[in-house]
Design an enzyme around this catalytic site. Structure first.
Site, PDB file in Angstrom:
ATOM      1  N   HIS A  32      -5.991   7.644   1.012  1.00 10.77           N
ATOM      2  CA  HIS A  32      -6.758   8.802   1.174  1.00 10.77           C
ATOM      3  C   HIS A  32      -5.800   9.717   2.544  1.00 10.77           C
ATOM      4  O   HIS A  32      -5.820  10.938   2.312  1.00 10.77           O
ATOM      5  CB  HIS A  32      -8.235   8.620   1.947  1.00 10.77           C
ATOM      6  CG  HIS A  32      -8.903   7.957   0.932  1.00 10.77           C
ATOM      7  ND1 HIS A  32      -9.681   6.954   1.074  1.00 10.77           N
ATOM      8  CD2 HIS A  32      -9.222   8.301  -0.370  1.00 10.77           C
ATOM      9  CE1 HIS A  32     -10.483   6.521   0.081  1.00 10.77           C
ATOM     10  NE2 HIS A  32      -9.959   7.342  -0.712  1.00 10.77           N
ATOM     11  N   ASP A  52     -12.359  15.190   2.346  1.00 14.08           N
ATOM     12  CA  ASP A  52     -12.099  14.822   1.183  1.00 14.08           C
ATOM     13  C   ASP A  52     -13.240  14.439   0.556  1.00 14.08           C
ATOM     14  O   ASP A  52     -14.469  14.684   1.055  1.00 14.08           O
ATOM     15  CB  ASP A  52     -11.143  13.707   1.175  1.00 14.08           C
ATOM     16  CG  ASP A  52     -11.665  12.464   2.154  1.00 14.08           C
ATOM     17  OD1 ASP A  52     -12.835  12.098   2.116  1.00 14.08           O
ATOM     18  OD2 ASP A  52     -10.592  11.626   2.503  1.00 14.08           O
ATOM     19  N   HIS A  71      -0.804   1.145 -10.998  1.00 13.15           N
ATOM     20  CA  HIS A  71      -2.253   1.323 -11.190  1.00 13.15           C
ATOM     21  C   HIS A  71      -2.890   2.656 -11.332  1.00 13.15           C
ATOM     22  O   HIS A  71      -3.783   2.644 -11.408  1.00 13.15           O
ATOM     23  CB  HIS A  71      -2.901   0.503  -9.886  1.00 13.15           C
ATOM     24  CG  HIS A  71      -2.944   1.346  -8.550  1.00 13.15           C
ATOM     25  ND1 HIS A  71      -1.705   2.228  -8.077  1.00 13.15           N
ATOM     26  CD2 HIS A  71      -3.800   1.733  -7.583  1.00 13.15           C
ATOM     27  CE1 HIS A  71      -1.947   3.096  -7.130  1.00 13.15           C
ATOM     28  NE2 HIS A  71      -3.167   2.611  -6.932  1.00 13.15           N
ATOM     29  N   TRP A 130      -3.851   8.382  -7.641  1.00  8.87           N
ATOM     30  CA  TRP A 130      -3.271   9.786  -7.994  1.00  8.87           C
ATOM     31  C   TRP A 130      -1.971  10.123  -7.413  1.00  8.87           C
ATOM     32  O   TRP A 130      -1.151  10.865  -7.742  1.00  8.87           O
ATOM     33  CB  TRP A 130      -4.081  10.791  -7.987  1.00  8.87           C
ATOM     34  CG  TRP A 130      -3.935  12.175  -8.341  1.00  8.87           C
ATOM     35  CD1 TRP A 130      -3.726  13.354  -7.731  1.00  8.87           C
ATOM     36  CD2 TRP A 130      -3.467  12.345  -9.882  1.00  8.87           C
ATOM     37  NE1 TRP A 130      -3.302  14.222  -8.592  1.00  8.87           N
ATOM     38  CE2 TRP A 130      -3.226  13.896  -9.748  1.00  8.87           C
ATOM     39  CE3 TRP A 130      -3.534  11.620 -11.143  1.00  8.87           C
ATOM     40  CZ2 TRP A 130      -2.741  14.496 -11.041  1.00  8.87           C
ATOM     41  CZ3 TRP A 130      -3.066  12.206 -12.194  1.00  8.87           C
ATOM     42  CH2 TRP A 130      -2.570  13.724 -12.358  1.00  8.87           C
ATOM     43  N   GLU A 138     -10.716   6.122 -10.076  1.00  8.63           N
ATOM     44  CA  GLU A 138     -10.535   7.100 -11.071  1.00  8.63           C
ATOM     45  C   GLU A 138      -9.195   6.633 -11.838  1.00  8.63           C
ATOM     46  O   GLU A 138      -8.736   7.374 -12.775  1.00  8.63           O
ATOM     47  CB  GLU A 138     -10.617   8.394 -10.796  1.00  8.63           C
ATOM     48  CG  GLU A 138      -9.499   9.165 -10.055  1.00  8.63           C
ATOM     49  CD  GLU A 138      -8.876   8.290  -8.854  1.00  8.63           C
ATOM     50  OE1 GLU A 138      -9.428   7.284  -8.358  1.00  8.63           O
ATOM     51  OE2 GLU A 138      -7.888   8.967  -8.511  1.00  8.63           O
TER      52      GLU A 138
HETATM   53  N1  UDP Z   1       2.253   3.320  -0.973  1.00 10.34           N
HETATM   54  C1  UDP Z   1       3.572   2.969  -0.426  1.00 10.34           C
HETATM   55  N2  UDP Z   1       3.954   1.764  -0.429  1.00 10.34           N
HETATM   56  C2  UDP Z   1       3.306   0.675  -1.107  1.00 10.34           C
HETATM   57  C3  UDP Z   1       2.061   0.838  -1.591  1.00 10.34           C
HETATM   58  C4  UDP Z   1       1.510   2.188  -1.625  1.00 10.34           C
HETATM   59  O1  UDP Z   1       4.097   3.744   0.191  1.00 10.34           O
HETATM   60  O2  UDP Z   1       3.694  -0.416  -0.982  1.00 10.34           O
HETATM   61  C5  UDP Z   1       1.948   4.602  -1.015  1.00 10.34           C
HETATM   62  C6  UDP Z   1       2.234   5.264  -2.108  1.00 10.34           C
HETATM   63  O3  UDP Z   1       3.489   5.930  -2.317  1.00 10.34           O
HETATM   64  C7  UDP Z   1       0.878   6.343  -2.241  1.00 10.34           C
HETATM   65  C8  UDP Z   1      -0.199   5.709  -1.733  1.00 10.34           C
HETATM   66  O4  UDP Z   1       0.674   4.748  -0.625  1.00 10.34           O
HETATM   67  O5  UDP Z   1       1.432   7.515  -1.611  1.00 10.34           O
HETATM   68  C9  UDP Z   1      -1.108   5.055  -2.500  1.00 10.34           C
HETATM   69  O6  UDP Z   1      -1.969   6.276  -3.069  1.00 10.34           O
HETATM   70  P1  UDP Z   1      -2.639   5.892  -4.713  1.00 10.34           P
HETATM   71  O7  UDP Z   1      -3.542   7.179  -4.740  1.00 10.34           O
HETATM   72  O8  UDP Z   1      -1.418   6.003  -5.486  1.00 10.34           O
HETATM   73  O9  UDP Z   1      -3.579   4.820  -4.496  1.00 10.34           O
HETATM   74  P2  UDP Z   1      -4.530   4.061  -3.784  1.00 10.34           P
HETATM   75  O10 UDP Z   1      -3.799   3.496  -2.746  1.00 10.34           O
HETATM   76  O11 UDP Z   1      -5.262   4.872  -2.935  1.00 10.34           O
HETATM   77  O12 UDP Z   1      -5.248   3.173  -4.690  1.00 10.34           O
END
Ligand code: UDP
Length: 471
Positions: A17, A101, A353, A356, A377
């Protein structure tokens, strides 16, 4: 413009987020001359560090949520509302707008109290927003649980959603309190927000965005103006592109490496982790894999903990895996500089995964995907990518239903990395990459939408100020 606008942005806990909210703040300061204060509830050291690196927005750190008891984010944000209220009221200047958000939507009454407009930053795509807007109607019309509903859920003017494949997990079971909490916040969007900022762009989802504006279609459910201002993603920071990973990437052929990662908190079962390891090894494709210790509960179990024991996850890999694949790939425990990796020319595929932000980071770098939705989502995003945009492949049975076996993983990896089908996906991705860049340029659709939002914010603020003076 008469006077500088000042946005107070409320951000839910969780790295996933925080990242888009920080970027939104930076866009408002840089392109619209806003002052921005972001209120965060950091749930890990990594989140705190990411927020405090942002120098151009003010960051107000509030006490982290109590993650010792299980509770969904909507409930956590409800519990934290009074802390946020006190912090906003203690600001030296009253902000001219509030942006929250999705999980912060129950804080809208604070804006009403202050007499300022309130906006939702929906850090996702238009198709998912359309579903969310229709949720209260589906809640009334669908009998029984969505998961048992055989017919697709129809959204006027948009692609329909298949309950068992495309719908966010918490909306599948009415006996789950999270279902009712979600319908509650969904019903507040059209009733309470003055506008919605969307992390997509016009050219990516033209039909859905048009339906949202058409009063005979989705506009029947919400007349709130929608501003597609994306893709809002963390930029490539060259100082993060140093070290062993990039030394290794620099030596690999162009578009030859598949990056495997499940976002800021996605975790797999041990069985699934082993199948991925064998699948990668059998495929004989180069890879970088960000690993976490397996989960014994839910796939989002690690969501609020990006910190942890670096050595821990390695022991769950098949025996000898690291040694056998030492010339093929790298395993990185817990966290990797994803944006920098995806934008490296040697990277040619992303097993994701499909959170977004990860999706947008892949789109803006033209990297085709294997979609591996786990929770939230991500199911909707996976279908958007694989079936609507045609830039990804997916397993025959979704990974949340059953363990995907090594053979199928090997085939999917080969497909996007070396088959003709992979080339087709890559070409489509590259077109989307160009379209994203154009949308953000001066005069581009997202650039214009951000200016329109700023004008709307100013005029709403003036209207409310006049009403307040009259009263
Ligand atoms: N991210 C990263 N390194 C990691 C894992 C995640 O920089 O090892 C960052 C990724 O680039 C993205 C965010 O964390 O900007 C993950 O957001 P996303 O909406 O894809 O998934 P969520 O973590 O909310 O499930």
């Amino acid at each position: 413009m008469s006077s500088k606008q000042h946005a107070a942005i409320l951000c839910s806990p969780g790295m996933g987020h925080l990242i888009p909210v920080l970027e939104l703040g930076k866009q408002l300061v840089t392109h619209q001359n806003f002052a921005v204060t972001i209120f965060i509830f950091p749930s890990s050291e990594a989140e705190l560090k990411a927020a405090t690196c942002t120098k151009i927005c003010d960051i107000v750190q509030l006490p982290p949520p109590d993650t010792s008891k299980p509770a969904n984010l909507i409930v956590r944000m409800r519990e934290l509302r009074h802390v946020f209220r006190s912090a906003v009221c203690a600001m030296k200047f009253t902000p001219t707008m509030l942006i929250v958000d999705l999980f912060g939507i129950e804080s809208f009454p604070i804006a009403e109290e202050l007499g300022i407009p309130k906006y939702l930053f929906f850090a996702s795509n238009a198709w998912f927003l359309s579903f969310v807007i229709c949720c209260p109607t589906f809640d009334m019309e669908v009998e029984g649980n969505f998961v048992d509903h055989k017919e697709p859920l129809k959204i006027p003017g948009c692609r329909e959603l298949r309950p068992r494949l495309d719908v966010i997990d918490i909306m599948l079971d009415r006996t789950d309190q999270r279902y009712h909490d979600f319908v509650g916040i969904a019903s507040r969007i059209p009733k309470c927000s003055d506008g919605i900022l969307l992390n997509t762009w016009k050219e990516l989802e033209p039909i859905t965005l048009a339906a949202l504006r058409d009063e005979n279609l989705l506009g029947r459910y919400s007349t709130v103006p929608v501003y597609p201002i994306g893709p809002i993603i963390r930029p490539n920071e060259s100082n993060s592109s140093a070290g062993k990973v990039f030394d290794w990437l620099d030596k690999q052929p162009t578009e030859s490496v598949i990056f495997v990662s499940f976002g800021s908190g996605g975790a797999l079962s041990h069985e699934q982790m082993i199948e991925i390891a064998w699948g990668l090894e059998f495929s004989q494709q180069r890879f970088i894999w960000v690993i976490r210790s397996p989960t014994v509960t839910t796939a989002d179990a690690a969501y609020f903990t990006t910190d942890g024991d670096v050595e821990g996850p390695l022991k769950y890999l098949p025996e000898g895996f690291i040694d056998r694949t030492k010339n093929l790939g790298l395993v990185i425990p817990l966290w990797a500089p994803q944006v920098e990796i995806l934008s490296h020319p040697s990277v040619g595929g992303f097993l994701s995964h499909c959170g977004w932000s990860s999706t947008l980071e892949s789109l803006t770098n033209g990297v085709p995907m294997i979609v591996w939705p786990l929770f939230a989502e991500q199911r909707t995003n996976a279908t958007l990518l694989a079936e609507e945009l045609g830039v990804a492949v997916r397993s025959k049975v979704p990974p949340w239903k059953k363990v995907v076996e090594r053979k199928e993983i090997e085939e999917m990896v080969r497909m996007i990395m070396e088959d003709q089908k992979g080339l087709v996906l890559r070409e489509r991705m590259k077109k989307l990459k160009e379209s994203a860049a154009k949308a953000l340029e001066e005069g581009g659709s997202s650039h214009n939408a951000l200016s329109q939002f700023a004008k709307h914010g100013e005029s709403m603020y003036m209207q409310l100020a006049n009403v307040n003076v009259r009263n």
